[in-house]
Enzyme design. Structure first.
Site, short mmCIF file in Angstrom:
data_model
loop_
_atom_site.label_atom_id
_atom_site.label_comp_id
_atom_site.label_asym_id
_atom_site.label_seq_id
_atom_site.Cartn_x
_atom_site.Cartn_y
_atom_site.Cartn_z
N GLU A 174 -18.16 -8.98 4.33
CA GLU A 174 -17.35 -8.36 3.27
C GLU A 174 -17.73 -8.90 1.89
O GLU A 174 -16.98 -8.78 0.93
CB GLU A 174 -15.86 -8.57 3.54
CG GLU A 174 -15.39 -8.00 4.86
CD GLU A 174 -14.96 -6.52 4.81
OE1 GLU A 174 -14.32 -6.11 3.84
OE2 GLU A 174 -15.27 -5.79 5.78
N HIS A 249 -8.89 -10.79 3.05
CA HIS A 249 -10.08 -11.45 2.49
C HIS A 249 -9.64 -12.82 1.97
O HIS A 249 -8.50 -12.97 1.51
CB HIS A 249 -10.65 -10.67 1.30
CG HIS A 249 -11.30 -9.38 1.65
ND1 HIS A 249 -11.09 -8.22 0.94
CD2 HIS A 249 -12.18 -9.05 2.62
CE1 HIS A 249 -11.80 -7.23 1.45
NE2 HIS A 249 -12.46 -7.70 2.49
N CYS A 371 -10.71 -8.76 -7.08
CA CYS A 371 -11.36 -7.79 -6.18
C CYS A 371 -12.24 -6.83 -6.96
O CYS A 371 -13.21 -6.29 -6.44
CB CYS A 371 -10.34 -6.91 -5.46
SG CYS A 371 -9.15 -7.81 -4.49
O1 SUG Z 1 -10.98 -3.24 1.67
N1 SUG Z 1 -8.46 -1.36 0.08
C1 SUG Z 1 -9.51 -2.37 0.00
C2 SUG Z 1 -9.11 -3.46 -0.94
C3 SUG Z 1 -10.22 -4.43 -1.19
C4 SUG Z 1 -9.79 -5.62 -1.97
N2 SUG Z 1 -10.91 -6.50 -2.20
C5 SUG Z 1 -10.86 -7.82 -2.17
N3 SUG Z 1 -9.86 -8.50 -1.69
N4 SUG Z 1 -11.90 -8.46 -2.58
C6 SUG Z 1 -9.81 -2.95 1.39
O2 SUG Z 1 -8.87 -3.11 2.17
C7 SUG Z 1 -7.54 0.80 0.73
C8 SUG Z 1 -7.98 2.24 0.73
C9 SUG Z 1 -6.89 3.18 1.12
O3 SUG Z 1 -6.03 2.80 1.90
O4 SUG Z 1 -6.93 4.35 0.62
C10 SUG Z 1 -8.71 -0.17 0.64
O5 SUG Z 1 -9.79 0.13 1.08
#
Ligand code: SUG
Length: 448
Positions: A174, A249, A371
């Site tokens: 990730e 994460h 993020c």
């Molecule tokens: O991968 N949310 C992302 C958020 C990523 C956050 N990034 C870090 N923590 N670095 C994920 O879970 C939600 C999309 C939706 O539900 O429409 C989403 O993909």
């Protein structure tokens, strides 16, 4: 000119929506099926970029990926014209339509893991785009992200943009959300800290309810590819309990910058030993001491850490040498988080300013300030040779704001995804963006 840290934020795309696609990400579940506002999402993201650009002069961006990926639906057997494919997917499998429309590439902390050239044996900057294979909607980002990164960091003598790791459970990766680099303020050689949720040892502890999205196998492979010296890397495991509490994460529970680590006391497995080891290695690498700021469960209950996203704040060194903490506005609204921010400001460190930003559109999908950015430390030659069109200047900022206001909708529901006009609208937007950023439209549209 010495090495300098640049911030590559994901420009939030025109199809930002709430589809509830991420198991283990509490905000994504909580806001699933709500109506999103892509225009204000993109403007919120741009406002953060502008603020950081003003403070540092080192703000860049990565373009949104082309959506919808109708070829994804076609590969799954949906046939006909674009409008027919969309209509059939909407009627039979709306979740697949949402996947091919997801704007999830905005969270560029997951785009890749980056090791600056000063850390790498061959003297090049190494980038491994993340395969994001733990979630279907994010797994379709990897190929296009690799292509974009190669268009920005072109010179092979200076940059090595690898292929993502094999898209297989062993190598679930990730990106920088599970990677932190500690360094002295002179930006010399760094200590790279890799955190995984799934250990190699099959008898090791793992979360019960939610997936661990990063494997030890993947973290080790990235460190090997990047040619990092063994005494300048440290591996640690996430506490499985926090993954089950919504820490999908590591950057939801810890943030590091230069010689500072801010984290929750429950963040890691065997935390005391791990942080002792990290401190020893930091001292051996830089000659300095690591400043660890830990908050206990009593100071900040895990649930508040997850809902406020305090540890997903961004730490940036300003032009004047001080460090600012960029927090989501949720940290001001949560009493425990606000008190922690005050303690950080009052502590013995260079963090002397807090900035609260409204990033709610992204936050409601589990994406805070940290993020939204990928950190890339560049030396002087690399700064000159990267694609200049992605550096956020005053003029680029105005053009992008105008572009967003011209091409983005103010509301997007799950039902709106069945509107075939959205395909043309987003295509026109991306074509216009390729001119603004001076990047080839084939790259941004992901065409041969
Ligand atoms: O991968 N949310 C992302 C958020 C990523 C956050 N990034 C870090 N923590 N670095 C994920 O879970 C939600 C999309 C939706 O539900 O429409 C989403 O993909």
């Amino acid at each position: 000119m010495r090495n300098q840290e640049y911030f590559f934020d994901g420009l939030i795309g025109p199809t930002h929506n709430y589809a509830g696609l991420s198991l283990g990400n509490i905000a994504s579940k909580l806001h699933s099926q709500e109506v999103a506002n892509p225009r204000s999402a993109a403007l919120q993201g741009l406002a953060k970029m502008k603020r950081v650009a003003d403070l540092t002069g080192r703000q860049c961006l990565l373009p949104p990926l082309r959506r919808p990926r109708l070829e994804f639906l076609r590969s799954l057997g949906f046939r006909g014209t674009d409008a027919e494919v969309i209509d059939r997917a909407y009627r039979y499998r709306p979740e697949l339509l949402a996947i091919c429309y997801s704007a999830s590439s905005m969270w560029t902390a997951n785009a890749a893991t980056v090791s600056p050239s000063v850390d790498c044996l061959d003297g090049r900057l190494h980038i491994t785009p993340a395969n994001l294979q733990s979630t279907l909607h994010r797994s379709i980002e990897a190929t296009s992200t690799t292509r974009n990164l190669r268009a920005i960091f072109k010179t092979e003598e200076l940059f090595c943009v690898h292929q993502p790791l094999p898209a297989q459970a062993w190598f679930a990766d990730e990106g920088a959300a599970n990677h932190t680099r500690f360094v002295d303020s002179g930006q010399g050689v760094g200590l790279e800290f890799f955190v995984f949720g799934s250990p190699l040892d099959s008898t090791g502890l793992v979360p019960r309810n939610f997936p661990a999205r990063q494997t030890q196998m993947a973290s080790e492979a990235v460190a090997r590819r990047h040619q990092l010296l063994p005494d300048r890397i440290c591996f640690g495991q996430q506490n499985p309990r926090v993954i089950d509490a919504g820490v999908f994460h590591n950057d939801v529970i810890a943030v590091g910058h230069e010689d500072v680590l801010l984290c929750h006391r429950q963040a890691f497995l065997n935390q005391t030993e791990l942080l002792d080891q990290l401190s020893r290695q930091f001292e051996n690498t830089t000659g300095d001491s690591l400043r660890i700021i830990e908050f206990s469960e009593a100071e900040l209950p895990l649930q508040d850490a997850v809902s406020s996203y305090l540890f997903n704040s961004q730490l940036i060194t300003r032009k004047d040498g001080g460090i600012s903490l960029i927090c989501p506005v949720e940290c001001k609204e949560n009493q425990a988080a606000r008190e922690c921010v005050e303690k950080v400001l009052g502590g013995k460190n260079r963090i002397d300013e807090v900035i609260f930003l409204d990033l709610r559109q992204s936050m409601n999908n589990g994406g805070g300030p940290a993020c939204l950015r990928l950190r890339v430390v560049l030396d002087a030659r690399q700064q000159d040779s990267m694609h200049a069109g992605v550096l956020l200047t005053e003029s680029l900022y105005s053009k992008l704001k105008e572009w967003v206001c011209c091409h983005y909708r103010e509301s997007l529901s799950q039902d709106d995804l069945r509107d075939p006009n959205l395909v043309g609208e987003t295509q026109v937007a991306i074509e216009a963006l390729s001119k603004i950023l001076d990047l080839p439209s084939q790259v941004l549209l992901d065409q041969p």
